[in-house]
Design a protein around this motif. Structure first.
Motif, PDB file in Angstrom:
ATOM      1  N   GLN A   1      47.550  27.076  28.480  1.00  0.00           N
ATOM      2  CA  GLN A   1      49.106  27.050  28.197  1.00  0.00           C
ATOM      3  C   GLN A   1      49.730  25.879  27.469  1.00  0.00           C
ATOM      4  OE1 GLN A   1      51.323  25.059  30.075  1.00  0.00           O
ATOM      5  NE2 GLN A   1      53.222  26.150  29.106  1.00  0.00           N
ATOM      6  N   ASP A   2      49.019  24.929  27.457  1.00  0.00           N
ATOM      7  CA  ASP A   2      49.704  23.443  26.568  1.00  0.00           C
ATOM      8  C   ASP A   2      49.356  23.742  25.253  1.00  0.00           C
ATOM      9  OD1 ASP A   2      46.923  23.200  26.629  1.00  0.00           O
ATOM     10  OD2 ASP A   2      46.882  21.152  27.623  1.00  0.00           O
ATOM     11  N   GLY A   3      48.792  24.925  24.749  1.00  0.00           N
ATOM     12  CA  GLY A   3      48.275  25.033  23.422  1.00  0.00           C
ATOM     13  C   GLY A   3      47.071  24.404  23.033  1.00  0.00           C
ATOM     14  N   SER A   4      46.078  23.771  23.698  1.00  0.00           N
ATOM     15  CA  SER A   4      44.756  23.426  23.548  1.00  0.00           C
ATOM     16  C   SER A   4      43.838  24.299  23.281  1.00  0.00           C
ATOM     17  CB  SER A   4      44.522  22.081  24.339  1.00  0.00           C
ATOM     18  OG  SER A   4      44.518  22.663  25.719  1.00  0.00           O
ATOM     19  N   CYS A   5      42.939  24.207  22.658  1.00  0.00           N
ATOM     20  CA  CYS A   5      41.542  25.227  22.505  1.00  0.00           C
ATOM     21  C   CYS A   5      40.802  25.395  23.646  1.00  0.00           C
ATOM     22  CB  CYS A   5      41.062  25.034  21.101  1.00  0.00           C
ATOM     23  SG  CYS A   5      40.002  23.297  21.221  1.00  0.00           S
ATOM     24  N   LEU A   6      40.106  26.307  23.773  1.00  0.00           N
ATOM     25  CA  LEU A   6      39.125  26.219  24.983  1.00  0.00           C
ATOM     26  C   LEU A   6      37.974  25.628  24.488  1.00  0.00           C
ATOM     27  CD1 LEU A   6      41.054  28.762  25.162  1.00  0.00           C
ATOM     28  CD2 LEU A   6      39.387  29.972  26.715  1.00  0.00           C
TER      29      LEU A   6
ATOM     30  N   TRP B   1      54.361  35.705  18.550  1.00  0.00           N
ATOM     31  CA  TRP B   1      55.355  34.944  19.524  1.00  0.00           C
ATOM     32  C   TRP B   1      54.497  34.053  20.549  1.00  0.00           C
ATOM     33  CZ3 TRP B   1      60.433  35.722  18.946  1.00  0.00           C
ATOM     34  CH2 TRP B   1      60.744  36.899  18.162  1.00  0.00           C
ATOM     35  N   HIS B   2      53.088  33.603  20.140  1.00  0.00           N
ATOM     36  CA  HIS B   2      52.738  32.491  21.066  1.00  0.00           C
ATOM     37  C   HIS B   2      53.257  31.528  21.676  1.00  0.00           C
ATOM     38  CE1 HIS B   2      48.209  32.134  22.478  1.00  0.00           C
ATOM     39  NE2 HIS B   2      48.515  30.743  22.295  1.00  0.00           N
ATOM     40  N   GLN B   3      53.954  30.622  21.145  1.00  0.00           N
ATOM     41  CA  GLN B   3      54.613  29.537  21.467  1.00  0.00           C
ATOM     42  C   GLN B   3      55.478  30.003  22.704  1.00  0.00           C
ATOM     43  OE1 GLN B   3      53.655  26.272  21.154  1.00  0.00           O
ATOM     44  NE2 GLN B   3      54.994  26.137  23.154  1.00  0.00           N
ATOM     45  N   GLN B   4      56.244  31.164  22.220  1.00  0.00           N
ATOM     46  CA  GLN B   4      57.495  31.289  23.189  1.00  0.00           C
ATOM     47  C   GLN B   4      56.654  31.900  24.507  1.00  0.00           C
ATOM     48  OE1 GLN B   4      57.334  32.125  20.013  1.00  0.00           O
ATOM     49  NE2 GLN B   4      59.118  32.088  18.948  1.00  0.00           N
ATOM     50  N   LEU B   5      55.636  32.490  24.439  1.00  0.00           N
ATOM     51  CA  LEU B   5      54.850  33.119  25.491  1.00  0.00           C
ATOM     52  C   LEU B   5      54.209  31.808  26.362  1.00  0.00           C
ATOM     53  CD1 LEU B   5      52.982  36.075  23.871  1.00  0.00           C
ATOM     54  CD2 LEU B   5      54.819  36.190  25.608  1.00  0.00           C
ATOM     55  N   LEU B   6      53.821  30.969  25.797  1.00  0.00           N
ATOM     56  CA  LEU B   6      53.310  29.612  26.404  1.00  0.00           C
ATOM     57  C   LEU B   6      54.385  28.913  27.082  1.00  0.00           C
ATOM     58  CD1 LEU B   6      51.038  27.807  23.629  1.00  0.00           C
ATOM     59  CD2 LEU B   6      50.413  29.328  25.621  1.00  0.00           C
ATOM     60  N   ASP B   7      55.652  28.847  26.592  1.00  0.00           N
ATOM     61  CA  ASP B   7      56.718  28.294  27.253  1.00  0.00           C
ATOM     62  C   ASP B   7      57.205  29.127  28.541  1.00  0.00           C
ATOM     63  OD1 ASP B   7      56.713  26.355  25.025  1.00  0.00           O
ATOM     64  OD2 ASP B   7      58.484  27.275  23.959  1.00  0.00           O
ATOM     65  N   ALA B   8      57.031  30.424  28.427  1.00  0.00           N
ATOM     66  CA  ALA B   8      57.323  31.325  29.467  1.00  0.00           C
ATOM     67  C   ALA B   8      56.544  31.242  30.677  1.00  0.00           C
ATOM     68  CB  ALA B   8      57.507  32.595  29.025  1.00  0.00           C
ATOM     69  N   CYS B   9      55.162  30.520  30.238  1.00  0.00           N
ATOM     70  CA  CYS B   9      54.201  30.687  31.666  1.00  0.00           C
ATOM     71  C   CYS B   9      54.366  29.105  31.959  1.00  0.00           C
ATOM     72  CB  CYS B   9      52.941  30.688  30.912  1.00  0.00           C
ATOM     73  SG  CYS B   9      52.581  32.515  30.346  1.00  0.00           S
ATOM     74  N   VAL B  10      55.117  28.363  31.992  1.00  0.00           N
ATOM     75  CA  VAL B  10      55.175  27.099  32.516  1.00  0.00           C
ATOM     76  C   VAL B  10      55.450  27.397  34.085  1.00  0.00           C
ATOM     77  CG1 VAL B  10      56.417  24.920  32.506  1.00  0.00           C
ATOM     78  CG2 VAL B  10      55.850  25.951  30.439  1.00  0.00           C
TER      79      VAL B  10
END
Length: 279
Positions: A245-250, A270-279
């Protein structure tokens, strides 16, 4: 990138792995068509295990070890023991002989074989075989993803963008749906869902343009390295993204095989927007 074997390139290894996945798929399909009692289902804390899991695990390990020997480490769902330490090799095979065992038992057809080769904790080669559709997805880091059908035809696959954020389709599990995950999915700016079993089948749905997003949220348990290593590379080499969720790789083979927290896979648009929505 150099191969772990002096006499074989990564492309050579991928071809042999594809062939091995196809013979493993034949084994799984033979078990898929027998009755539940003949599968000798053993219910464990992390999910059920069958004789099919064990037979395919042995088949894959025998084949890959015959090719690579001691030059690589081997991490599979059926051989891992709780508490095992990080394997010391730079090159490690990470294998799930049957991802979606519950779907295998329930006869949904949505089960898969995952095979990944990692180098220093990151996947560089991946194969996903989906027996019931007679399809294999294959990728090498930097080389794209392609699909192989039952006739051997190879087609490059790429994720598809162009949708509004609200139009994206979430591919979600039938079985692993905790209250926390349901609440998180309800907060997303898109609400269409497609129910699919195996994570490999979920990622195939994204690269085949049937869905756009997959979200994993750990609770008392979490997806394991063998659930994610192959699907991650198949998606990212097709142009998608798969991150924490913080954008870091697995990272894989780090001692704890559980991938804790929130993970998001998407077409990338829309990856960053989805990450932001998962906070």
């Amino acid at each position: 990138m150099k191969s772990p074997l002096s006499h074989l390139t990564l492309a050579d290894i991928l071809e042999r792995t594809i062939e091995l996945s196809q013979t493993a798929a034949v084994i799984l399909k033979s078990y898929y068509r027998v009755s539940r009692d003949r599968l000798e289902v053993l219910d464990k804390a992390e999910g059920p295990v069958t004789v099919a899991d064990k037979a395919v695990d042995r088949h894959l390990l025998d084949g890959i070890q015959a090719m690579c020997g001691d030059s690589c480490g081997y991490l599979t769902e059926e051989t891992y023991q709780a508490g095992d330490l990080e394997l010391p090799q730079d090159w490690v095979w990470i294998i799930d002989p049957l991802d979606g065992t519950r779907d295998f038992i329930d006869k949904t057809g949505e089960y898969a074989i995952h095979i990944a080769l990692t180098y220093q904790h990151r996947p560089v080669l991946a194969v996903i075989a989906i027996p019931e559709s007679d399809r294999v997805y294959a990728a090498i880091a930097g080389g794209g993803t392609y699909q192989i059908d039952a006739d051997g035809l190879r087609t490059v696959v790429r994720v598809k963008g162009g949708k509004d954020l609200s139009e994206l389709i979430i591919v979600a599990s039938r079985n692993h749906r905790s209250k926390k995950l349901i609440e998180l999915l309800a907060r997303l700016p898109c609400q269409q869902q497609l129910k699919v079993g195996s994570i490999g089948c979920k990622i195939a749905a994204i690269v085949e343009h049937h869905a756009d997003i997959y979200v994993s949220l750990s609770g008392t348990s979490a997806p394991k390295d063998w659930d994610l290593a192959a699907p991650e590379l198949i998606l990212t080499e097709a142009g998608g993204k798969f991150t924490h969720q913080d954008g870091s790789c697995l990272k894989y083979n780090c001692g704890d095989v559980s991938q804790w927290g929130c993970l998001v896979a998407s077409t990338g648009e829309w990856h960053q927007q989805l990450l932001d929505a998962c906070v």
